[in-house]
Design a protein around this motif. Structure first.
Motif, short mmCIF file in Angstrom:
data_model
loop_
_atom_site.label_atom_id
_atom_site.label_comp_id
_atom_site.label_asym_id
_atom_site.label_seq_id
_atom_site.Cartn_x
_atom_site.Cartn_y
_atom_site.Cartn_z
N ARG A 152 0.81 -1.22 0.00
CA ARG A 152 0.00 0.00 0.00
C ARG A 152 0.84 1.27 0.00
O ARG A 152 0.44 2.29 -0.53
N ASP A 179 -0.66 -7.54 1.41
CA ASP A 179 -1.74 -6.85 0.68
C ASP A 179 -1.52 -6.89 -0.84
O ASP A 179 -1.81 -5.91 -1.54
N ASP A 201 -4.50 -10.26 -0.37
CA ASP A 201 -5.35 -9.39 0.42
C ASP A 201 -6.78 -9.92 0.55
O ASP A 201 -7.32 -10.56 -0.36
N GLU A 235 -5.24 -14.05 3.39
CA GLU A 235 -5.61 -13.39 4.64
C GLU A 235 -7.05 -12.89 4.60
O GLU A 235 -7.62 -12.67 3.54
CA CA Z 1 -5.03 -6.43 4.30
#
Ligand code: CA
Ligand code: C2E
Ligand code: CA
Ligand code: CA
Length: 278
Positions: A152, A179, A201, A235
């Motif tokens: 990110r 992510d 993600d 996740e």
């Molecule tokens: Ca995440």
């Protein structure tokens, strides 16, 4: 008595001062909280979904205020990052986690322990010395430590990040891109950074079975990882259908509320004891 009065007024002054400071300088407030040991590790179990075994955890920070309130990372990690306090915070968190879970490693030396790092951690090699200092000489081998770097936030210097990652890996430490699919990295990070693991993600996990392209993205990531010999962790897994989908598409590791949320140390250690008996 006069001494008692002086004590009371000093106390009131100190309290007034601390509330003023709390209002006026959130960075000082955060620094004080770190120094006071108010940043506590929570542990989210990571499961091997082929065998159902607990294989490790991800450490997620919480700010436990003196009044017992537990503050989530989204309310203070951004400030820790912009103020540079993230280095101190991460270091303290690693030490606290080490002290809390070290005893488990006597019976389960293979347990993995993951920490979130900030992009800036990879722009100099302080993190390398930190990890070595915190875990060297502890029962937790460096090969059990994983650092997650989120996609990110942009990595300002990919070559420097690559060097830091290589230095960590030379110690046996694992590095993951967190992510994946949501941020700046795209496939570039995957190709350039030489990481050991990617974490898919929650966004893509949520869309399993609902959006065709999301399935295609997961399958592409799994295929690419297999070719590159990179591990995959899913996740934010919340349903058994998602677990089943992931298992049948070659994802072997997952974490999420379907198994357990991030747990305080005591609860995580209890779970380890219950699940780690072979
Ligand atoms: Ca995440
Ligand atoms: P992340 O690294 O992507 O961590 C996953 C977040 O999703 C965690 O939120 C976790 O509690 C939550 N989660 C896990 N499974 C599920 C699920 O099945 N459903 C739902 N709805 N949520 C799930 P958390 O603990 O609030 O952390 C948020 C973010 O804060 C983390 O995202 C990470 O980027 C950052 N963070 C947390 N701890 C640290 C830290 O020590 N250092 C740094 N730099 N960042 C941290
Ligand atoms: Ca993470
Ligand atoms: Ca993540």
């Amino acid at each position: 008595s006069r001494a008692g009065g002086l004590f009371i007024s000093t106390l009131i002054f100190a309290l007034a001062l601390s509330t003023t400071r709390r209002r006026q300088d959130p960075v000082d407030d955060l620094r004080a909280a770190i120094d006071a040991g108010e940043m506590v590790p929570y542990y989210q179990p990571v499961m091997d979904i082929s065998s159902g075994r607990l294989i490790g955890c991800e450490v997620l920070v919480r700010w436990r205020r003196p009044d017992g309130e537990v503050v989530p990372p989204s309310s203070f990690i951004p400030l820790a990052e912009t103020s540079g306090l993230i280095f101190e915070l991460t270091n303290r968190l690693m030490r606290t986690a080490r002290d809390e879970v070290a005893a488990v490693y006597a019976t389960r030396p293979s347990l993995k322990l993951g920490f979130n790092a900030h992009a800036d951690h990879f722009l100099n090699d302080r993190i390398v010395a930190d990890v070595e200092q915190v875990f060297g000489g502890s029962p937790i081998r460096l090969s059990q430590i994983m650092l997650e770097v989120t996609e990110r936030a942009p990595l300002a210097d990919l070559n420097e990040a690559r060097r830091t990652i290589a230095a960590l890996q030379a110690l046996g430490v694992k590095v993951a891109i967190d992510d994946v699919g949501t941020g700046h990295g795209g496939l570039n990070y995957l190709l350039k950074l030489g990481v050991d693991t990617i974490k898919i993600d929650k966004m893509f996990i949520d869309a399993i079975g609902t959006e065709r392209y999301s399935n295609a993205i997961i399958e592409t990531l799994v295929e690419l990882s297999r070719t590159m010999k990179i591990d995959v962790i899913a996740e934010g897994v919340e349903t058994f259908d998602q677990v089943e989908y992931l298992r049948s598409h070659g994802v072997h590791m997952a974490q999420g509320h379907v198994f357990a949320p991030a747990l305080p140390g005591g609860a995580f250690l209890d779970l380890c004891e219950a699940m780690c008996r072979d």
